[in-house]
Design a protein around this motif. Structure first.
Motif, short mmCIF file in Angstrom:
data_model
loop_
_atom_site.label_atom_id
_atom_site.label_comp_id
_atom_site.label_asym_id
_atom_site.label_seq_id
_atom_site.Cartn_x
_atom_site.Cartn_y
_atom_site.Cartn_z
N TYR A 116 1.60 9.78 -10.09
CA TYR A 116 2.59 8.87 -9.48
C TYR A 116 3.02 9.45 -8.13
N SER A 117 3.83 8.65 -7.41
CA SER A 117 4.14 9.10 -6.05
C SER A 117 5.29 10.10 -5.96
N GLY A 144 -5.20 -0.05 -4.51
CA GLY A 144 -4.76 1.23 -3.93
C GLY A 144 -5.46 2.46 -4.47
N PHE A 165 3.83 -1.36 -9.38
CA PHE A 165 4.60 -2.00 -8.30
C PHE A 165 4.91 -1.09 -7.12
N SER A 166 4.38 0.15 -7.11
CA SER A 166 4.71 1.04 -6.00
C SER A 166 3.42 1.64 -5.43
N ALA A 167 3.41 1.88 -4.14
CA ALA A 167 2.17 2.30 -3.46
C ALA A 167 1.61 3.61 -4.01
N ALA A 168 0.30 3.74 -3.91
CA ALA A 168 -0.40 4.93 -4.40
C ALA A 168 -0.08 6.14 -3.50
N VAL A 217 -0.98 -0.81 -4.30
CA VAL A 217 -0.58 -0.14 -5.54
C VAL A 217 -1.83 0.29 -6.30
N ARG A 218 -1.66 1.26 -7.17
CA ARG A 218 -2.80 1.81 -7.89
C ARG A 218 -3.53 0.75 -8.73
N TYR A 226 3.47 2.50 -11.44
CA TYR A 226 2.02 2.45 -11.19
C TYR A 226 1.60 1.06 -10.71
#
Ligand code: PMP
Length: 395
Positions: A109-110, A85, A271-274, A80-81, A269
């Motif tokens: 964001y993704s 990440g 909890f989720s992958a970059a 994550v960022r 930002y």
């Protein structure tokens, strides 16, 4: 059968019936996209359903940047960022976005959908008021609902109704959210007035530029440029990296404190992958191409103006569109499907939008031309629309 099962069965029946009648036009796989063309089932068709407004999909500089990032960093990010990440590429992309949108800083964001969901629900919560145009995109509505703030919706682009909403919100912290260009109707928000009301009633203003980035303003910088407003007219400048920018992702540009806050508090930002390296690099390169090739913005204006005036001259109802998104109203859903089929038969790839995506009775083909189209493509599209429209009784 329980209620969940019934819902699933009803949808499946609708899909099956449309498929049986040859009127199902969703999820059609295309095998190639090149400029104004799309290949479907080995047929090369004129593309009128693309959001690549400036025709940047496949641009060699953008593809080269993506390849280089892939070679250097690999295909994915490993986290994550907020933790490990973040790559130099992400920071370079954010600096590029901030410069492009004349803001102090930006965060990527993704996806655009996730941006709205996460940012709105980070900024407002119980006890606050979130005020949203009734035709705002689903991702905005979903973000508002997730936030649990008091949701007040105002009539589409109706400034008197927005003012009533602001008064109703009273002394609560207030966030007003609007699309810059509305994704189904192609009209533009009255930003000068929204801005004035927000200042007067001390509300924060967030604007979604999914369909105005690269489209509005003389050099494609978006809605502030279109209305000649100062760069700080919008507090929270949201956009996507999946339409004019031929990549994937979403962003917020704004002042440094806002961006720092989002980078420590917004859950997407944390909890989720970059964003994957190739996507980040492609997005950055695309902003640079827009700066280098301003003729694309002018060409989009020229061909979309031709298309819109041509449709209106033929007698089609195109609502209040003034951008590249052109609703061609058919009325009922069935006519939208019939007209789509008639267009496809003549190798023009346009797609229908029906209820519940739009109100019952306002089914349409939503057609776009892009900077990849030339005037002769627009002429061909108009010929086919005229023929199809007469065949199904829309004009
Ligand atoms: N906002 C608007 C106005 C949109 O039209 C869309 C995409 N349809 C989004 C947000 C979501 O963006 P993305 O597709 O990048 O998730």
């Amino acid at each position: 059968m329980d209620a969940i099962g019934e819902r699933i069965a009803a949808l499946n029946e609708r899909v099956r019936n449309l498929q049986a009648d040859g009127l199902y036009f969703m999820q059609i796989p295309s095998s190639a996209l090149d400029g104004p063309w799309v290949t479907v089932d080995d047929r090369r068709m004129l593309m009128l359903a693309s959001y690549s407004y400036l025709g940047l999909l496949g641009h060699p500089d953008i593809a080269r940047a993506a390849h280089a990032a892939l070679d250097r960093f690999g295909a994915g990010t490993h986290g994550v960022r907020l933790l490990a990440g973040t790559l130099t590429l992400h920071r370079e992309l954010e600096e590029t976005i901030a410069r492009f949108k004349r803001a102090e800083d930006a965060v990527a964001y993704s996806s655009g959908y996730v941006t709205n969901l996460s940012v709105i629900s980070t900024l407002v919560g119980r006890g606050d008021a979130v005020i949203s145009d009734k035709l705002n995109h689903a991702s905005i509505l979903d973000g508002c609902l997730l936030s649990r703030a008091n949701l007040i919706r105002f009539r589409h682009n109706d400034m008197a109704d927005l003012e009533r909403a602001l008064i109703r919100a009273g002394s609560a912290a207030k966030l007003v959210i609007v699309d810059a260009v509305f994704s189904m109707d192609g009209d533009v928000i009255n930003l000068p007035e929204v801005n004035r009301l927000c200042k007067y009633y001390r509300a924060w203003l967030m604007v979604d530029e999914a369909h105005s980035l690269g489209v509005l303003g003389r050099t494609g910088h978006g809605i502030e440029e279109h209305f000649d407003l100062p760069p700080d007219a919008i507090d929270i400048k949201m956009g996507t990296l999946s339409k004019t920018i031929p990549s994937v992702g979403g962003y917020i540009a704004g002042n440094r404190d806002l961006i720092t806050y989002l980078k420590h508090v917004s859950r997407a930002y944390i909890f989720s992958a970059a964003l994957p390296p190739a996507s980040a690099a492609a997005a950055k390169a695309a902003f640079e191409v827009i700066e280098r090739e301003p003729w694309r913005v002018e060409k989009l204006r020229q061909v979309s103006g031709l298309f819109l005036s041509g449709l209106r001259a033929l007698g089609f109802d195109t609502l209040r569109s003034e951008t590249a998104i052109v609703p061609v109203i058919t009325g009922d859903d069935d006519r939208a499907f019939q007209m789509t089929r008639a267009c496809h038969r003549q190798d023009v790839f346009a797609l229908p939008v029906v209820s519940p995506g739009v109100p019952v009775g306002l089914a349409r083909l939503r057609a776009t031309v892009t900077a990849a189209h030339d005037p002769q493509h627009v002429e061909r599209a108009l010929e086919v629309f005229a023929k199809a429209g007469r065949e199904v009784g829309v004009i």
